[in-house]
Design a protein around this motif. Structure first.
Motif, mmCIF file in Angstrom:
data_model
loop_
_atom_site.group_PDB
_atom_site.id
_atom_site.type_symbol
_atom_site.label_atom_id
_atom_site.label_comp_id
_atom_site.label_asym_id
_atom_site.label_seq_id
_atom_site.Cartn_x
_atom_site.Cartn_y
_atom_site.Cartn_z
ATOM 1 N N ASN A 33 26.997 111.971 -10.719
ATOM 2 C CA ASN A 33 26.082 110.849 -10.530
ATOM 3 C C ASN A 33 24.684 111.347 -10.185
ATOM 4 O OD1 ASN A 33 26.425 111.631 -7.855
ATOM 5 N ND2 ASN A 33 27.692 109.898 -7.331
ATOM 6 N N VAL A 34 23.709 110.517 -10.445
ATOM 7 C CA VAL A 34 22.306 110.835 -10.210
ATOM 8 C C VAL A 34 21.758 109.825 -9.207
ATOM 9 C CG1 VAL A 34 20.028 110.973 -11.303
ATOM 10 C CG2 VAL A 34 22.060 111.734 -12.549
ATOM 11 N N ALA A 35 20.977 110.303 -8.254
ATOM 12 C CA ALA A 35 20.343 109.389 -7.298
ATOM 13 C C ALA A 35 19.302 108.551 -8.034
ATOM 14 C CB ALA A 35 19.679 110.182 -6.174
ATOM 15 N N VAL A 36 19.431 107.234 -7.952
ATOM 16 C CA VAL A 36 18.489 106.320 -8.596
ATOM 17 C C VAL A 36 17.462 105.893 -7.550
ATOM 18 C CG1 VAL A 36 18.214 104.113 -9.784
ATOM 19 C CG2 VAL A 36 20.225 105.542 -10.236
ATOM 20 N N ASP A 37 16.205 106.196 -7.833
ATOM 21 C CA ASP A 37 15.102 105.846 -6.933
ATOM 22 C C ASP A 37 14.700 104.401 -7.199
ATOM 23 O OD1 ASP A 37 12.784 105.587 -5.462
ATOM 24 O OD2 ASP A 37 11.818 107.359 -6.301
ATOM 25 N N CYS A 38 15.020 103.523 -6.279
ATOM 26 C CA CYS A 38 14.762 102.090 -6.454
ATOM 27 C C CYS A 38 13.481 101.630 -5.750
ATOM 28 C CB CYS A 38 15.949 101.287 -5.927
ATOM 29 S SG CYS A 38 17.505 101.658 -6.776
ATOM 30 N N THR A 58 40.129 105.605 -9.139
ATOM 31 C CA THR A 58 40.497 105.585 -7.720
ATOM 32 C C THR A 58 39.314 105.247 -6.816
ATOM 33 O OG1 THR A 58 40.164 107.971 -7.509
ATOM 34 C CG2 THR A 58 42.395 107.205 -8.068
ATOM 35 N N ALA A 59 38.108 105.273 -7.358
ATOM 36 C CA ALA A 59 36.914 104.851 -6.604
ATOM 37 C C ALA A 59 35.875 104.324 -7.587
ATOM 38 C CB ALA A 59 36.331 106.005 -5.801
ATOM 39 N N LEU A 60 35.303 103.177 -7.273
ATOM 40 C CA LEU A 60 34.198 102.583 -8.034
ATOM 41 C C LEU A 60 33.361 101.826 -7.012
ATOM 42 C CD1 LEU A 60 32.634 101.866 -10.573
ATOM 43 C CD2 LEU A 60 34.322 100.097 -11.070
ATOM 44 N N LYS A 61 32.268 102.478 -6.582
ATOM 45 C CA LYS A 61 31.476 101.924 -5.485
ATOM 46 C C LYS A 61 30.040 102.427 -5.548
ATOM 47 C CE LYS A 61 32.811 105.724 -2.402
ATOM 48 N NZ LYS A 61 33.468 106.069 -1.124
ATOM 49 N N LEU A 62 29.201 101.829 -4.693
ATOM 50 C CA LEU A 62 27.815 102.246 -4.552
ATOM 51 C C LEU A 62 27.615 102.869 -3.179
ATOM 52 C CD1 LEU A 62 25.769 99.228 -5.981
ATOM 53 C CD2 LEU A 62 26.511 101.306 -7.166
ATOM 54 N N THR A 63 26.756 103.890 -3.139
ATOM 55 C CA THR A 63 26.352 104.509 -1.886
ATOM 56 C C THR A 63 24.831 104.502 -1.824
ATOM 57 O OG1 THR A 63 26.365 106.736 -2.842
ATOM 58 C CG2 THR A 63 28.406 105.981 -1.802
ATOM 59 N N GLU A 64 24.279 104.647 -0.624
ATOM 60 C CA GLU A 64 22.825 104.605 -0.454
ATOM 61 C C GLU A 64 22.368 105.656 0.544
ATOM 62 O OE1 GLU A 64 21.631 100.766 1.071
ATOM 63 O OE2 GLU A 64 22.891 100.970 2.842
ATOM 64 N N CYS A 65 21.049 105.960 0.461
ATOM 65 C CA CYS A 65 20.474 106.976 1.335
ATOM 66 C C CYS A 65 18.964 106.764 1.443
ATOM 67 C CB CYS A 65 20.773 108.360 0.764
ATOM 68 S SG CYS A 65 20.369 109.719 1.873
ATOM 69 N N ASP A 66 18.371 107.286 2.504
ATOM 70 C CA ASP A 66 16.921 107.203 2.679
ATOM 71 C C ASP A 66 16.170 108.208 1.816
ATOM 72 O OD1 ASP A 66 16.692 105.087 4.584
ATOM 73 O OD2 ASP A 66 17.428 106.453 6.131
ATOM 74 N N MET A 109 17.616 94.673 -3.546
ATOM 75 C CA MET A 109 17.126 95.887 -2.913
ATOM 76 C C MET A 109 16.255 95.621 -1.686
ATOM 77 S SD MET A 109 18.589 98.362 -4.399
ATOM 78 C CE MET A 109 17.727 99.603 -3.453
ATOM 79 N N VAL A 110 15.907 94.386 -1.431
ATOM 80 C CA VAL A 110 15.070 94.066 -0.275
ATOM 81 C C VAL A 110 15.840 94.413 1.003
ATOM 82 C CG1 VAL A 110 13.866 92.233 0.980
ATOM 83 C CG2 VAL A 110 13.856 92.255 -1.522
ATOM 84 N N GLY A 111 15.280 95.319 1.789
ATOM 85 C CA GLY A 111 15.908 95.749 3.026
ATOM 86 C C GLY A 111 16.937 96.847 2.871
ATOM 87 N N ARG A 112 17.194 97.315 1.651
ATOM 88 C CA ARG A 112 18.172 98.381 1.399
ATOM 89 C C ARG A 112 17.500 99.748 1.489
ATOM 90 N NH1 ARG A 112 22.584 96.137 1.185
ATOM 91 N NH2 ARG A 112 23.269 98.157 1.884
ATOM 92 N N LYS A 113 18.313 100.776 1.633
ATOM 93 C CA LYS A 113 17.805 102.148 1.518
ATOM 94 C C LYS A 113 17.427 102.357 0.060
ATOM 95 C CE LYS A 113 20.364 103.788 5.460
ATOM 96 N NZ LYS A 113 21.355 104.714 6.006
ATOM 97 N N PRO A 114 16.396 103.174 -0.226
ATOM 98 C CA PRO A 114 15.826 103.209 -1.578
ATOM 99 C C PRO A 114 16.587 104.021 -2.628
ATOM 100 C CG PRO A 114 14.594 104.661 -0.136
ATOM 101 C CD PRO A 114 15.591 103.936 0.731
ATOM 102 N N PHE A 115 17.501 104.884 -2.221
ATOM 103 C CA PHE A 115 18.208 105.709 -3.198
ATOM 104 C C PHE A 115 19.671 105.278 -3.278
ATOM 105 C CE2 PHE A 115 14.546 108.135 -1.965
ATOM 106 C CZ PHE A 115 14.074 108.607 -3.176
#
Length: 158
Positions: A33-38, A58-66, A109-115
């Motif tokens: 996966n690639v970090a998507v800059d939102c 076995t996994a299908l989800k979203l993760t986030e980071c600063d 994306m309002v209020g979410r971490k950007p990546f």
């Protein structure tokens, strides 16, 4: 050059990013996966395309980071393993017979971490499965006026 993203149709005021580039079949492992800059976008969609598969996901989800290279954490509710659909139905992970289906995440994306990263893991099958995901970022505060900045391969508008 950049221009304010007003007076444009929604489809023209967006950006496409490879979140999971197409790659070789995956078996008992996660897709690359690639970090998507939102940053600068208020809305993101992640349509995950499951190709031919002989094993359940076995996994299908979203993760986030600063930051793009930081430690990612799960986004609460952004999972097909018991998350809730737009219709209020409990979601299930794709099975071994769910070939060629699209499973989509829609994220305010309002209020979410950007990546954001999309996590897709296949179980241990005879062969495995194929997957790809192209993120669509929209509701831009500012958007580049050049097509390659909206899609790395360019945009053909008809």
């Amino acid at each position: 050059s950049f221009r304010k993203a007003t007076n444009m149709t929604e489809a023209q005021a967006c950006k496409y990013v490879a979140a999971i580039p197409p790659e070789a079949i995956k078996d008992n492992t996660s897709a690359t996966n690639v970090a998507v800059d939102c940053r600068g976008f208020s809305y993101a969609e992640f349509p995950v395309q499951i190709g031919a598969t002989d094993i359940a996901v076995t996994a299908l989800k979203l993760t986030e980071c600063d930051t793009s290279g930081g430690s990612y954490t799960d986004i609460t509710g952004a999972t097909f393993n018991g998350g809730t659909s737009a219709d209020g139905v409990t979601l299930a992970l794709p099975s071994a017979t769910d070939d060629n289906q699209v499973h989509a995440f829609q994220v305010n994306m309002v209020g979410r971490k950007p990546f954001i990263k999309v996590v897709v893991t296949f179980g241990d099958g005879s062969v495995g499965g194929f997957v790809a995901c192209t993120a669509r970022l929209s509701r831009a505060s500012f958007l580049s006026a050049t097509a390659p900045d909206k899609a790395a391969g360019g945009i053909c508008r008809v």
